[in-house]
Design a protein around this motif. Structure first.
Motif: not given
Length: 226
Positions: A20, A99, A122, A125
Motif C-alpha cells: 500500500s 488500487n 489499512r 492509513n
C-alpha cells in the motif's frame, strides 16, 4: 482522459515492501477502447487499461502462485472506489488488488494469517496516520500480543510502472515480482543475512530487530538479466 505513458524498466533494488506504499495519487481514467500498440517489456502485444473489476481480479491473481490462483480470495478497491471482496476464495492466500485510483501497478498476495496485521495498517492509513506512526503503533501492538506475525509468512508483490495488461494472459506490462519473508525481531546476527542488499536478487534483512523485520528478495533488473 489521462494520457497513457509507455513503461520504463525498473532497475536496481526496490526496498519498499508494503503493497500500500504507492505514493502517487493521480486518478487513472481510461475508456474501454484504449490500448497501447508499443511493446512493453518485450511482450509485443496490445495492452489494455485495467478498467473493470474483472481486470482488477485477473491482474491481482498474478501475484499468487499459479497453482493457487483459482482458490484465492481477492480484496481491494473496485472501479467504483469501494473496498470490497472482489472474489471469494477458500485457500490459504489473500490477494490485494491494485488500487485503480493510483498510478502504476501493485498487487500483493499473502497468507491469510497476515490479514489482521495488513488490515490494521489499512485502518490506520485511512484515518490519516503517517507511515512512521503506523509502524510505531503496530510495533506496540505486536509487543503486547494484540497483533501477530508468524515467522516465515511470505508476501508476494507483483508491481510495475504501468497499469496496462494483456487480456489473454492477465500479465501486466513490465511488472515484476519481489518477495518479503517476515521474521519478527530478527537481526543480521540471528540470521546471517546482510543489513543491505549486496547485489540484485540477493536476500537481505530489512527493518532488523523490529516487529517488521523481514527478508527482502528483489528481482534482477532487466539490464542484469541480459
Amino acid at each position: 482522459m489521462k494520457r497513457i505513458i509507455t513503461a520504463i524498466f525498473l532497475s536496481g533494488i526496490l526496498i519498499s515492501c508494503n503493497s500500500s506504499d504507492k505514493t502517487k495519487t493521480t486518478i487513472k481514467k481510461y475508456s474501454e477502447t484504449e490500448t497501447v500498440t508499443e511493446s512493453i517489456s518485450g511482450m509485443g502485444k496490445q495492452l489494455k487499461a485495467i478498467d473493470t473489476d474483472e481486470a482488477l481480479i485477473a491482474t491481482a491473481l498474478m501475484a499468487a502462485p499459479e497453482e493457487s490462483r483459482a482458490a484465492c480470495k481477492v480484496i481491494g478497491y473496485n472501479m467504483a472506489g469501494e473496498f470490497v471482496t472482489l472474489k471469494e476464495g477458500d485457500n490459504q492466500f489473500i490477494v490485494l488488488a491494485d488500487n485503480p485510483k493510483q498510478t502504476g501497478f501493485s498487487a500483493a498476495c499473502y497468507h491469510k494469517d497476515l490479514e489482521p496485521f495488513m488490515a490494521r495498517g489499512r485502518v490506520l492509513n485511512a484515518v490519516g496516520k503517517t507511515s512512521q506512526e503506523i509502524f510505531t503503533i503496530r510495533e506496540a501492538e505486536m509487543k503486547s500480543g494484540q497483533l501477530k506475525i508468524t515467522s516465515g509468512s511470505t508476501l508476494h508483490i507483483y508491481y510495475g510502472a504501468n497499469a496496462l495488461y494483456d487480456s489473454e494472459t492477465s500479465k501486466v506490462g513490465g511488472a515484476q515480482l519481489r518477495y518479503v519473508v517476515y521474521m519478527p525481531w530478527a537481526t543480521a546476527a540471528s540470521t546471517g543475512l546482510p543489513n543491505a542488499p549486496v547485489a540484485s536478487n540477493h536476500p537481505w534483512i530489512m527493518n532488523p530487530g523490529t516487529h517488521k523485520a523481514h527478508i527482502m528478495i528483489s528481482p534482477l533488473s532487466e539490464e542484469y538479466k541480459k
